[in-house]
Design an enzyme around this catalytic site. Structure first.
Site, PDB file in Angstrom:
ATOM      1  N   ASP A   8      -6.074   0.996   0.863  1.00 12.68           N
ATOM      2  CA  ASP A   8      -6.154   1.099   2.279  1.00 12.68           C
ATOM      3  C   ASP A   8      -7.430   0.640   2.944  1.00 12.68           C
ATOM      4  O   ASP A   8      -8.399   0.232   2.056  1.00 12.68           O
ATOM      5  CB  ASP A   8      -5.762   2.362   3.104  1.00 12.68           C
ATOM      6  N   LYS A  54       0.749  -1.080   0.120  1.00 14.33           N
ATOM      7  CA  LYS A  54       0.058   0.047  -0.069  1.00 14.33           C
ATOM      8  C   LYS A  54       1.088   1.269   0.018  1.00 14.33           C
ATOM      9  O   LYS A  54       0.497   2.051  -0.780  1.00 14.33           O
ATOM     10  CB  LYS A  54      -0.744   0.135   1.187  1.00 14.33           C
TER      11      LYS A  54
END
Length: 215
Positions: A139, A121
């Site tokens: 996320d 991420k």
């Protein structure tokens, strides 16, 4: 409604209602953004933006942070989540950034993920924001919103969500689309109580159309 139609209408709505979508983290260069994103894990951007000014004043460059110990860094970030682990990650990240990459934030996902504290991420955020790559950072907001709206169906992992979104969203708008979903999840499609009455996506949203409290 087909998946293709849902994506088309969602993208059209975001383009009209949120033509400018950017990270809310404050930074002046790639190094600062990398530090801020590492700190933002399971922590609000608002809190990160409060701690980074004195942190960057103390450690203005990767070289300065590389010379620091986790104990040196900790006092500046003690109010964020998991400060002990993040202090270790920042110290290790800076040392590797200086030792292996000449102090320059790399533009390759594997190189980024080799840095302590950097997962997929975080790497995708850097690729999208700094290098404008078609990288979709997933996320908790992106994961939740994508499933609620119906852009994904039963994705079990962030990677599955990432692959689905990248497959259907035009490459050139992926860097902006990840901010659309984050900001929508942060301010409208909230985790505990989505604000459906003030959402412009209700006509295409699977969650709203089902009228369910759960996905």
């Amino acid at each position: 409604m087909t998946v293709k139609e849902r994506y088309r209408r969602v993208i059209e709505w975001f383009e009209a209602s949120m033509p400018v979508a950017e990270t809310e983290l404050h930074y002046e260069n790639p190094y600062q953004l990398l530090v801020a994103v590492i700190l933002s894990a399971q922590c609000t951007d608002k809190r990160v933006n409060m701690v980074t000014p004195p942190l960057f004043e103390a450690f203005p460059t990767p070289e300065a942070m590389a010379a620091a110990t986790p104990d040196d860094i900790f006092p500046y970030i003690k109010s964020v989540s998991y400060p002990n682990n993040k202090a270790k990650s920042l110290a290790g990240m800076a040392r590797r950034l200086v030792g292996e990459f000449g102090g320059e934030v790399p533009s390759d996902i594997d190189a980024l993920m080799s840095l302590p504290g950097v997962g997929r991420k975080t790497a995708n955020v850097i690729l999208a924001v700094v290098f404008n790559r078609s990288a979709m950072a997933v996320d908790t907001h992106v994961f939740r919103v994508s499933e609620r709206i119906g852009l994904t169906t039963g994705s079990k992992t962030p990677l599955a969500t990432e692959k689905a979104l990248v497959r259907h969203i035009p490459e050139e708008i992926i860097p902006k689309a990840h901010h659309w979903l984050i900001l929508h999840g942060r301010y409208v499609c909230k985790a505990r109580r989505p604000d459906c009455l003030n959402c412009g996506l209700t006509q295409v949203c699977r969650y709203y159309q089902k009228g369910s409290d759960n996905i």
